[in-house]
Design an enzyme around this catalytic site. Structure first.
Site, short mmCIF file in Angstrom:
data_model
loop_
_atom_site.label_atom_id
_atom_site.label_comp_id
_atom_site.label_asym_id
_atom_site.label_seq_id
_atom_site.Cartn_x
_atom_site.Cartn_y
_atom_site.Cartn_z
N ARG A 13 0.80 -1.24 0.00
CA ARG A 13 0.00 0.00 0.00
C ARG A 13 0.82 1.28 0.00
O ARG A 13 0.43 2.26 -0.64
CB ARG A 13 -1.08 -0.02 1.09
CG ARG A 13 -0.72 0.13 2.50
CD ARG A 13 -1.42 -0.89 3.38
NE ARG A 13 -0.66 -2.13 3.30
CZ ARG A 13 -1.19 -3.29 3.01
NH1 ARG A 13 -2.46 -3.40 2.82
NH2 ARG A 13 -0.42 -4.35 2.93
N THR A 14 1.95 1.28 0.67
CA THR A 14 2.69 2.55 0.74
C THR A 14 3.24 2.92 -0.64
O THR A 14 3.06 4.04 -1.12
CB THR A 14 3.83 2.46 1.77
OG1 THR A 14 3.29 1.99 2.99
CG2 THR A 14 4.48 3.81 1.99
N LYS B 173 25.50 -4.48 -5.68
CA LYS B 173 26.91 -4.53 -6.12
C LYS B 173 27.82 -3.79 -5.14
O LYS B 173 29.00 -3.64 -5.38
CB LYS B 173 27.04 -3.90 -7.52
CG LYS B 173 26.30 -4.68 -8.60
CD LYS B 173 26.60 -4.14 -9.99
CE LYS B 173 25.64 -3.05 -10.37
NZ LYS B 173 25.80 -2.58 -11.76
N ARG C 186 11.83 3.47 1.12
CA ARG C 186 11.64 2.45 2.18
C ARG C 186 12.93 1.66 2.28
O ARG C 186 13.41 1.11 1.30
CB ARG C 186 10.48 1.53 1.87
CG ARG C 186 10.45 0.37 2.87
CD ARG C 186 9.15 -0.35 2.93
NE ARG C 186 8.10 0.49 3.46
CZ ARG C 186 6.88 0.05 3.71
NH1 ARG C 186 6.56 -1.20 3.47
NH2 ARG C 186 5.95 0.87 4.19
N HIS D 19 7.72 5.50 10.46
CA HIS D 19 6.91 5.46 9.23
C HIS D 19 5.98 6.68 9.29
O HIS D 19 4.77 6.56 9.48
CB HIS D 19 6.12 4.15 9.19
CG HIS D 19 5.52 3.81 7.86
ND1 HIS D 19 5.42 4.70 6.81
CD2 HIS D 19 4.97 2.65 7.42
CE1 HIS D 19 4.84 4.10 5.78
NE2 HIS D 19 4.57 2.85 6.12
#
Ligand code: CP
Length: 300
Positions: free
Chosen positions: A52-53, A81, A102, A130
């Site tokens: 959802r975010t 990498k 995120r 959050h």
């Protein structure tokens, strides 16, 4: 506002301003879309799973008439990498006007902001915070109660140690008066001291009395991915299951919120009860994120 990094950066006035803009965005959504962010690009960098975010950030930008670029799996990022986050951010800031990030580790969003020439929005940093979730949580609460004017009892239930949405909301809601907070969790995943304030209640049992007295119950998932000890997770994973019988103890005008995804902590039958507001809550993420994008880009 240059970046959105933590719930603690917001004053009460700033929160109310964001909610006013979000209400304007709801009107845009009713009409369809706008061209407010035409020509602007949002980069969504999501190095932990999300439904959802990320999708609500991307929907928000598309509904504003802007474009979206995305990295949704760290496996395909140059970080695999060995590139450091700060370097990735410097590169992405050449491509996008704003970045929603995120990440796996608390504090990453702040580090990213130090390297970035464009606004960074913390879309969840490990077990840290959050803040955009808390904005939509509070926006939802404001639709049901006179936030700051009437006494409200908020009960947080579940994984309060690793639950970043709880950390952010418990911080943000303290901008308003008349809020009484209870934290209910097994001892192993109880709220960290730094989020506690005088007058809070800390309990290990979710009693019928607590459910009857709460105006807002904010349930959370036990965050399996944060546990180093699998046995400990098994011990606490079903500590609190909110079923029809338990949620029916709440007053009819009380609300049950959850940042989602849920696993076992709210049974499916609860969805039909009047207290269940978690899908409405998730829907509020789009206007809130539209409001943040337009504010950070100076479009409103
Ligand atoms: N509430 C929330 O952060 O959900 P996602 O993990 O699906 O983005």
């Amino acid at each position: 506002m240059n970046h959105v990094l933590t719930a603690s950066q917001f004053s009460r006035k700033e929160l109310l301003d964001i909610f006013l803009v979000a209400e304007e965005m709801e009107k845009i959504l009713q009409k369809g879309k706008s061209e407010l962010a035409k020509g602007k690009i949002l980069a969504t960098l999501f190095y932990e799973p999300s439904t959802r975010t990320r999708l609500s950030f991307e929907t928000a930008m598309l509904r504003l008439g802007g474009g979206v670029i995305s990295e949704t799996d760290v496996t395909y990022s140059s970080q695999t990498k060995g590139e450091i986050l700060a370097d990735t951010i410097r590169i992405v800031a050449n491509c996008a006007d704003i970045i929603s990030l995120r990440s796996r580790t608390a504090g990453d969003a702040e580090k990213a902001s130090e390297a970035s020439s464009v606004p960074i929005i913390n879309a969840g940093d490990g077990a840290g915070e959050h803040p955009t979730q808390s904005l939509l949580d509070l926006f939802t609460i404001q639709k049901h109660f006179r936030l700051g004017d009437e006494p409200l009892r908020v009960t947080f239930v579940g994984d309060l140690k690793y639950g970043r949405t709880v950390h952010s909301l418990a911080t943000m809601i303290r901008n308003f008066e008349n809020i009484k907070i209870s934290f209910v969790a097994p001892q192993e995943v109880q709220i960290p001291e730094k989020y506690l304030m005088k007058g809070d209640t800390v309990q290990t049992e979710l009693t019928d009395e607590v459910l009857k007295q709460s105006d807002i119950v904010y349930a959370t998932r036990i965050q399996k991915e944060r546990f180093e000890d699998g046995i400990l997770y098994e011990q606490v994973k079903d500590a609190f299951v909110l079923d029809i019988q338990k949620v029916s103890l709440m007053r009819e005008n009380a609300i049950l919120l959850h940042p989602l995804p849920r696993v076992n902590e709210i049974t499916l039958g609860v969805d039909a009860l009047p207290q269940a507001k978690y899908f409405e809550q998730a829907r509020n993420g789009i206007p809130i994120r539209m409001a943040l994008i337009t504010q950070l880009l100076g479009l409103v």
